[in-house]
Design a protein around this motif. Structure first.
Motif, PDB file in Angstrom:
ATOM      1  N   GLU A 179      12.980  66.404 101.128  1.00 55.09           N
ATOM      2  CA  GLU A 179      14.183  65.946 101.833  1.00 55.09           C
ATOM      3  C   GLU A 179      15.036  65.050 100.939  1.00 55.09           C
ATOM      4  N   GLN A 180      14.391  64.195 100.153  1.00 56.21           N
ATOM      5  CA  GLN A 180      15.124  63.307  99.253  1.00 56.21           C
ATOM      6  C   GLN A 180      15.906  64.113  98.215  1.00 56.21           C
ATOM      7  N   ILE A 181      15.290  65.149  97.659  1.00 53.47           N
ATOM      8  CA  ILE A 181      15.976  66.001  96.686  1.00 53.47           C
ATOM      9  C   ILE A 181      17.097  66.772  97.362  1.00 53.47           C
ATOM     10  N   ASN A 182      16.835  67.325  98.527  1.00 51.69           N
ATOM     11  CA  ASN A 182      17.831  68.064  99.291  1.00 51.69           C
ATOM     12  C   ASN A 182      19.092  67.228  99.493  1.00 51.69           C
ATOM     13  N   ARG A 183      18.915  65.990  99.937  1.00 53.71           N
ATOM     14  CA  ARG A 183      20.060  65.128 100.247  1.00 53.71           C
ATOM     15  C   ARG A 183      20.847  64.708  99.010  1.00 53.71           C
ATOM     16  N   ALA A 184      20.234  64.806  97.843  1.00 49.50           N
ATOM     17  CA  ALA A 184      20.939  64.472  96.603  1.00 49.50           C
ATOM     18  C   ALA A 184      21.980  65.539  96.251  1.00 49.50           C
ATOM     19  N   TYR A 185      21.834  66.741  96.832  1.00 53.76           N
ATOM     20  CA  TYR A 185      22.726  67.850  96.498  1.00 53.76           C
ATOM     21  C   TYR A 185      23.536  68.374  97.673  1.00 53.76           C
ATOM     22  N   PHE A 186      23.005  68.284  98.876  1.00 54.24           N
ATOM     23  CA  PHE A 186      23.670  68.853 100.043  1.00 54.24           C
ATOM     24  C   PHE A 186      23.587  67.895 101.229  1.00 54.24           C
ATOM     25  N   PRO A 187      24.664  67.824 102.037  1.00 56.41           N
ATOM     26  CA  PRO A 187      24.647  66.940 103.205  1.00 56.41           C
ATOM     27  C   PRO A 187      24.005  67.600 104.417  1.00 56.41           C
ATOM     28  N   PHE A 188      23.273  68.691 104.208  1.00 49.19           N
ATOM     29  CA  PHE A 188      22.610  69.420 105.285  1.00 49.19           C
ATOM     30  C   PHE A 188      21.333  70.022 104.708  1.00 49.19           C
ATOM     31  N   SER A 189      20.399  70.364 105.588  1.00 50.65           N
ATOM     32  CA  SER A 189      19.135  70.919 105.135  1.00 50.65           C
ATOM     33  C   SER A 189      19.321  72.358 104.655  1.00 50.65           C
ATOM     34  N   ILE A 190      18.687  72.696 103.536  1.00 48.11           N
ATOM     35  CA  ILE A 190      18.736  74.078 103.045  1.00 48.11           C
ATOM     36  C   ILE A 190      17.355  74.738 103.128  1.00 48.11           C
ATOM     37  N   TYR A 191      16.408  74.074 103.782  1.00 50.78           N
ATOM     38  CA  TYR A 191      15.064  74.639 103.894  1.00 50.78           C
ATOM     39  C   TYR A 191      15.014  75.745 104.949  1.00 50.78           C
TER      40      TYR A 191
END
Length: 252
Positions: free
Chosen positions: A240-252
């Motif tokens: 989640e921490q990595i996700n939020r560094a690149y996108f303002p929404f979940s990409i999982y």
């Protein structure tokens, strides 16, 4: 904590070519697919894929190296033993399954077109007749264009995804088909401001919907260890921490 220690010990024993055996786990990525993989000013690999790879290594308690490899050389290099793992936003296809094994997905995204919305866009074979469509060569998007629009549209395949966007920006293509998340990044750039998503996303059943990690065919122990580590980074918050560094929404 005892079970965690046993987890790391088991992973160290399972992973061939890891630091436990005296050499690091060798990871390859493309380095030309921002924001997932790219190179910084010093030529170092960066991006979502790279951060995920390093988080997996940390979780598995193994030393890793990350190297840049051209897209077309990734699967041949894996088969040849030049590296152990591919983390490069790769979709699983029947052709790729014949030469590599794939983990569970680590992110999902639909493929769609990017273009100038003011020029009109009809996503049918008839509507795109005579249009120039671009995609990166060797990708599932390139195959889709050739299968569905070849013969009536001009299909231009580029060496990298960035080159496809450059064609669009220079009016060398009417639309680009690629991962919607890379389009999201392109639209925020200076050259991407006059463009937008056009048409409708490809079906969710499309193989490009799920990005996976590739290992050499038959390397079941490494595959299992990576799947365990993927699950762990989802549970411990690293993903989640990595996700939020690149996108303002979940990409999982």
């Amino acid at each position: 904590m005892k079970h965690i220690c046993w987890f790391f010990l088991a992973l160290a024993l399972l992973l061939p070519g890891t630091a436990a055996a005296g050499s690091p786990l060798r990871i390859a990525t493309e380095g030309a697919y921002p924001p997932f993989n790219d190179v910084d000013r010093d030529g170092n690999p960066v991006g979502f894929d790279v951060d995920i790879a390093r988080a997996l290594c940390k979780t598995m308690n193994v030393e890793c190296t990350v190297q840049i490899v051209a897209w077309d050389n990734l699967l041949p290099g894996l088969a040849a033993g030049d590296f152990d793992v591919i983390v490069a936003s790769m979709a699983k296809t029947p052709e790729r399954k014949a030469v590599a094994d794939f983990t569970n997905y680590y992110y999902r995204s639909r493929s769609t077109f990017a273009g100038d919305p003011d020029k009109g866009f009809r996503q049918t074979r008839e509507g795109l007749t005579g249009k120039t469509l671009a995609a990166q060569a060797g990708t599932v998007q390139a195959r889709y264009l050739e299968d569905n629009y070849g013969g009536t549209s001009t299909i231009r395949l580029t060496g990298t995804n960035k080159e496809a966007f450059d064609l669009l920006a220079s009016d060398g293509a009417d639309a680009v088909l690629c991962d919607s998340l890379t389009i999201f990044t392109f639209l925020q750039s200076e050259e991407g401001r006059r463009f937008d998503f056009v048409g409708i996303p490809l079906p969710v059943s499309s193989p490009s919907s799920e990005a996976r990690i590739a290992v050499r065919k038959g390397d079941g122990r490494l595959l299992k260890a990576l799947n365990e580590a993927l699950r762990e980074i989802r549970l411990n918050g690293s993903y989640e921490q990595i996700n939020r560094a690149y996108f303002p929404f979940s990409i999982y």
